[in-house]
Design a protein around this motif. Structure first.
Motif, PDB file in Angstrom:
ATOM      1  N   UNK A   1       0.851  -1.198   0.000  1.00  0.00           N
ATOM      2  CA  UNK A   1       0.000   0.000   0.000  1.00  0.00           C
ATOM      3  C   UNK A   1       0.876   1.233   0.000  1.00  0.00           C
ATOM      4  N   UNK A   2       0.592   2.203  -0.847  1.00  0.00           N
ATOM      5  CA  UNK A   2       1.357   3.445  -0.911  1.00  0.00           C
ATOM      6  C   UNK A   2       0.923   4.359   0.216  1.00  0.00           C
ATOM      7  N   UNK A   3       1.887   4.932   0.958  1.00  0.00           N
ATOM      8  CA  UNK A   3       1.544   5.860   2.023  1.00  0.00           C
ATOM      9  C   UNK A   3       1.819   7.282   1.588  1.00  0.00           C
ATOM     10  N   UNK A   4       1.018   8.224   2.080  1.00  0.00           N
ATOM     11  CA  UNK A   4       1.205   9.626   1.763  1.00  0.00           C
ATOM     12  C   UNK A   4       2.272  10.232   2.671  1.00  0.00           C
ATOM     13  N   UNK A   5       2.761  11.383   2.255  1.00  0.00           N
ATOM     14  CA  UNK A   5       3.757  12.079   3.057  1.00  0.00           C
ATOM     15  C   UNK A   5       3.221  12.314   4.455  1.00  0.00           C
ATOM     16  N   UNK A   6       4.072  12.067   5.455  1.00  0.00           N
ATOM     17  CA  UNK A   6       3.690  12.328   6.828  1.00  0.00           C
ATOM     18  C   UNK A   6       3.058  11.147   7.516  1.00  0.00           C
ATOM     19  N   UNK A   7       2.628  10.127   6.765  1.00  0.00           N
ATOM     20  CA  UNK A   7       1.988   8.986   7.384  1.00  0.00           C
ATOM     21  C   UNK A   7       2.999   7.978   7.920  1.00  0.00           C
ATOM     22  N   UNK A   8       4.254   8.064   7.467  1.00  0.00           N
ATOM     23  CA  UNK A   8       5.264   7.123   7.914  1.00  0.00           C
ATOM     24  C   UNK A   8       5.965   7.713   9.125  1.00  0.00           C
ATOM     25  N   UNK A  43       6.829   0.181  -5.388  1.00  0.00           N
ATOM     26  CA  UNK A  43       7.204  -0.359  -4.082  1.00  0.00           C
ATOM     27  C   UNK A  43       5.982  -0.665  -3.222  1.00  0.00           C
ATOM     28  N   UNK A  44       6.178  -1.517  -2.245  1.00  0.00           N
ATOM     29  CA  UNK A  44       5.102  -1.824  -1.300  1.00  0.00           C
ATOM     30  C   UNK A  44       4.710  -0.571  -0.526  1.00  0.00           C
ATOM     31  N   UNK A  45       5.710   0.231  -0.138  1.00  0.00           N
ATOM     32  CA  UNK A  45       5.444   1.427   0.655  1.00  0.00           C
ATOM     33  C   UNK A  45       6.525   2.461   0.390  1.00  0.00           C
ATOM     34  N   UNK A  46       6.106   3.703   0.193  1.00  0.00           N
ATOM     35  CA  UNK A  46       7.046   4.807   0.020  1.00  0.00           C
ATOM     36  C   UNK A  46       6.441   6.037   0.677  1.00  0.00           C
ATOM     37  N   UNK A 168      17.638  15.966  -7.515  1.00  0.00           N
ATOM     38  CA  UNK A 168      17.734  15.818  -6.062  1.00  0.00           C
ATOM     39  C   UNK A 168      16.895  14.624  -5.627  1.00  0.00           C
ATOM     40  N   UNK A 169      17.302  14.011  -4.518  1.00  0.00           N
ATOM     41  CA  UNK A 169      16.541  12.918  -3.936  1.00  0.00           C
ATOM     42  C   UNK A 169      15.686  13.471  -2.802  1.00  0.00           C
ATOM     43  N   UNK A 170      14.428  13.076  -2.730  1.00  0.00           N
ATOM     44  CA  UNK A 170      13.623  13.512  -1.594  1.00  0.00           C
ATOM     45  C   UNK A 170      13.998  12.729  -0.335  1.00  0.00           C
ATOM     46  N   UNK A 171      13.788  13.352   0.802  1.00  0.00           N
ATOM     47  CA  UNK A 171      13.861  12.600   2.051  1.00  0.00           C
ATOM     48  C   UNK A 171      12.704  11.605   2.044  1.00  0.00           C
ATOM     49  N   UNK A 172      13.019  10.344   2.277  1.00  0.00           N
ATOM     50  CA  UNK A 172      11.969   9.328   2.153  1.00  0.00           C
ATOM     51  C   UNK A 172      12.347   8.054   2.889  1.00  0.00           C
ATOM     52  N   UNK A 173      11.365   7.187   3.007  1.00  0.00           N
ATOM     53  CA  UNK A 173      11.574   5.812   3.459  1.00  0.00           C
ATOM     54  C   UNK A 173      10.823   4.897   2.498  1.00  0.00           C
ATOM     55  N   UNK A 174      11.536   3.913   1.948  1.00  0.00           N
ATOM     56  CA  UNK A 174      10.928   2.897   1.093  1.00  0.00           C
ATOM     57  C   UNK A 174      11.070   1.545   1.782  1.00  0.00           C
ATOM     58  N   UNK A 175       9.959   0.843   1.922  1.00  0.00           N
ATOM     59  CA  UNK A 175       9.966  -0.546   2.369  1.00  0.00           C
ATOM     60  C   UNK A 175       9.404  -1.371   1.212  1.00  0.00           C
ATOM     61  N   UNK A 176      10.119  -2.410   0.807  1.00  0.00           N
ATOM     62  CA  UNK A 176       9.722  -3.073  -0.429  1.00  0.00           C
ATOM     63  C   UNK A 176      10.148  -4.531  -0.425  1.00  0.00           C
ATOM     64  N   UNK A 177       9.353  -5.348  -1.096  1.00  0.00           N
ATOM     65  CA  UNK A 177       9.667  -6.758  -1.304  1.00  0.00           C
ATOM     66  C   UNK A 177       8.747  -7.298  -2.383  1.00  0.00           C
ATOM     67  N   UNK A 178       9.120  -8.409  -3.026  1.00  0.00           N
ATOM     68  CA  UNK A 178       8.297  -8.940  -4.118  1.00  0.00           C
ATOM     69  C   UNK A 178       7.088  -9.707  -3.607  1.00  0.00           C
ATOM     70  N   UNK A 179       6.005  -9.635  -4.391  1.00  0.00           N
ATOM     71  CA  UNK A 179       4.802 -10.408  -4.074  1.00  0.00           C
ATOM     72  C   UNK A 179       4.957 -11.864  -4.493  1.00  0.00           C
ATOM     73  N   UNK A 180       5.646 -12.109  -5.615  1.00  0.00           N
ATOM     74  CA  UNK A 180       5.817 -13.469  -6.130  1.00  0.00           C
ATOM     75  C   UNK A 180       7.283 -13.873  -6.021  1.00  0.00           C
ATOM     76  N   UNK A 181       7.558 -15.088  -5.556  1.00  0.00           N
ATOM     77  CA  UNK A 181       8.959 -15.494  -5.382  1.00  0.00           C
ATOM     78  C   UNK A 181       9.711 -15.765  -6.682  1.00  0.00           C
ATOM     79  N   UNK A 182       8.993 -16.044  -7.792  1.00  0.00           N
ATOM     80  CA  UNK A 182       9.647 -16.302  -9.083  1.00  0.00           C
ATOM     81  C   UNK A 182       9.125 -15.286 -10.084  1.00  0.00           C
TER      82      UNK A 182
END
Length: 650
Positions: A1-8, A43-46, A168-182
């Motif tokens: 699920x994508x999160x909005x700024x400030x929610x993380x 990504x799963x979450x940004x 420029x890169x924004x200040x951020x946090x990304x949490x991510x992983x694949x849904x399918x193993x193959x």
């Protein structure tokens, strides 16, 4: 699920942790507002923080012990491509920042755990997962790339590749992983196989889209099919070894597939031993994942009398029992001889649909549950795949299946003269819960295949957030090397190759939807009879025609991958001529609208050039079926033919 700024909640903590880092060098912190970057696969979450980070000309690189040299080299290359002149190795991030620092490693490393701890961020705990944090401080910034494992860390680097394309890169946090193993491709088409150079480029591409699997299964490799019992020549085995090393460097599993079905004797121990010898030779060059293909064979007859004695008369049920016996023996041998081996993969003789049959029932009952079964969906080339479809396949085969998606493969008659460049679509979000993975069967043309494969892999990574159109545009941007003009030209070309046929009469993707909408609008406006609107529509048509006519030269100009331009050469030649035919058609409509009898000459020239375009042929031998090139067929040709009837010359 994508999160909005400030929610993380951890972003403010990350910024607070950096508040004490100060320096007299202001170049690294920017006052530009942070904006959410577009990352593919999604990504799963940004989540955004406040502020941005500029890399500057010098970056400190803190590398945790155990980080693979290929991952370090990739980070250095990415930073240098982004304009960093000096990448200085550092043991730690100083308390007082003097530049931007990149921390690189897995969660096992203390330096990575400390960086995540300072930001109050937890590491993504899934296989192949990763976490990225970035934040700006006075005089510098810190970017942490943390992998759950080595594969996850490598995937994090691919996300960094996309992030640094912005100034420029924004200040951020990304949490991510694949849904399918193959996730990846199976080179399983008929016709001319890819060259070793094609395969090398393809493996490099797969890394950038976070794929993890490539199955070597060319139908025309004699040592994998007709002469499967024979050993590879030393030179061929060495070339495959180089390819395996390339795959390993790209964190892609190289899967070797053999197709013994046309001649195998299932009950003969000598044939089981021949398979084991074949796999042992491949294991010697670094392969640890194997595949037995039993597709496109008959089970109405045995290849040897011994099988009749062992399994009875030939037929679907007996074939399922015989195949299971052989595959179980191979699976047991893999476990016994190679601790690093993965479960065996097989494609069954009934590889399409999920109807209950004696063959499937036999496999379900007798096949080792560790063996992975591939399935192509509701048909050989399915128009759509739903969650209920996949659940039915699970029930039929007694395990979740690995989807073999026959898109964008173009080795069957309905694809003659086509590149299949429509976005990957009509696969239902949520399939990740019902499949073990997804492999695309690509075209004979490797570089053009990347358009659809990007979508297939992105769907496999995050099917719930997958957007076909945006991913399609991203694939054009990647092929164009970030050049906006080349990207637009590619999208114009892709639209003319949008049709996705099935084995039936109806395609599952329409032809040239963007061009058709534009040409339909011209027809409708002319039909309305309003003079000013009609002239504006003809002017717009001229612009559309110019875009078509110019696209080929733009694609060939050097920013687009040269392999794409070469493999699509006859299609680009035809596109240019069709664009010229449409230019002349627009000129004819304009002349007719002004009562100019030159309209007839324009229309005649348009028909002549259209005929030339329609006569261009595919590259001989490049695909299974040679034939005339098709460009927006049923749309563009029809408009050029109908245009002289739309306005009567006064």
């Amino acid at each position: 699920m994508m999160r909005r700024a400030g929610e993380f909640r951890t972003v403010p903590a990350l910024l607070a942790a950096l508040a004490g880092w100060t320096c007299a060098l202001p170049f690294a912190a920017s006052a530009e507002p942070a904006t959410l970057p577009a990352i593919f696969p999604a990504p799963v979450s940004i989540a955004l923080g406040t502020g941005t980070v500029t890399l500057g000309t010098s970056v400190g690189l803190v590398v945790a012990d155990g980080t693979g040299p290929e991952t370090i080299a990739a980070v250095r290359q990415i930073l240098e491509s982004a304009g960093v002149e000096t990448v200085a190795t550092a043991r730690r991030v100083p308390a007082r920042l003097d530049r931007t620092y990149v921390i690189l490693g897995t969660g096992k490393a203390a330096v990575v755990r400390a960086a995540l701890g300072r930001s109050n961020t937890v590491l993504d705990g899934h296989d192949e997962g990763y976490t990225i944090t970035s934040a700006a401080g006075n005089g510098g910034g810190i970017i942490t790339l943390a992998g759950h494992d080595a594969d996850g860390l490598f995937h994090a680097v691919q996300t960094l590749r996309q992030l640094v394309r912005r100034p420029t890169l924004p200040a951020l946090v990304i949490q991510d992983h694949p849904a399918m193993p193959i996730r990846g491709t199976i080179e399983g088409f008929y016709g001319k196989p890819w060259s070793m150079a094609d395969r090398t480029q393809h493996l490099d591409f797969l890394a950038t889209v976070k794929a993890n699997t490539y199955v070597y299964s060319p139908k025309d490799d004699p040592f994998a099919r007709d002469r499967w019992r024979e050993a590879y020549p030393a030179a061929t085995l060495a070339s495959l070894g180089t390819l395996v090393a390339t795959a390993r460097r790209n964190h892609v599993d190289f899967v070797y597939a053999v197709s013994p079905g046309p001649s195998v004797c299932f009950s003969d121990p000598a044939d089981a031993q021949a398979l084991e010898r074949k796999f042992a030779a491949l294991r010697g060059i670094g392969v640890h994942r194997f595949y037995v293909a039993l597709d496109d064979i008959e089970y109405t007859k045995w290849n040897c009398d011994r099988d009749k004695a062992a399994f009875g008369p030939s037929g679907a049920d007996a074939a399922g029992v015989a195949q299971a016996k052989l595959l179980n023996a191979v699976q047991a041998n893999l476990v016994a001889t190679d601790p690093a081996s993965h479960p065996l993969i097989m494609v069954p003789t009934e590889y399409y649909d999920a109807k209950e049959t004696p063959y499937k029932a036999a496999l379900r009952k007798h096949l080792d549950p560790r063996v992975v079964v591939q399935w192509t969906g509701t048909d050989v080339v399915p128009p759509a795949i739903s969650i209920p479809d996949a659940r039915t396949a699970t029930k039929a085969f007694g395990r979740k299946t690995l989807l073999w998606d026959n898109y964008p493969v173009n080795d069957y008659a309905q694809t003659t003269g086509r590149l299949l460049l429509a976005p990957y679509a009509r696969r239902e979000a949520g399939l990740s819960a019902e499949l073990t993975g997804i492999l695309s069967n690509p075209m004979n043309q490797e570089a053009p295949s990347r358009v659809a494969v990007t979508g297939v892999v992105a769907f496999g990574w995050n099917d719930t957030a997958y957007d076909p159109e945006r991913t399609w545009q991203f694939s054009a941007r990647a092929l164009a090397g970030g050049d906006a003009r080349a990207e637009a030209a590619l999208l114009t070309f892709f639209d003319t190759q949008h049709m996705a046929p099935t084995f039936g009469s109806q395609p599952w993707q329409p032809q040239a939807p963007r061009l058709k909408a534009a040409l339909d609008a011209v027809r409708d406006t002319i039909a309305n009879g309003d003079a000013s609107a009609r002239r504006a529509a003809i002017t717009d048509l001229s612009r559309q025609a110019d875009a078509l006519a110019d696209a080929s030269d733009v694609i060939r100009s050097g920013t687009v991958d040269p392999a794409f331009a070469e493999q699509a050469r006859p299609w680009l030649d035809a596109l240019q001529r069709w664009g010229r035919a449409l230019q002349l058609t627009a000129a004819g409509l304009d002349a007719a609208d002004h009562g100019n009898r030159a309209a007839a000459r324009y229309f005649a020239d348009a028909r002549r050039i259209a005929a030339e375009a329609a006569g261009i042929q595919t590259i001989p031998g490049a695909t299974r079926f040679d034939g005339p090139i098709k460009i927006a067929d049923g749309v563009l040709d029809r408009f050029v033919a109908d245009a002289p009837t739309l306005i009567a010359v006064r």
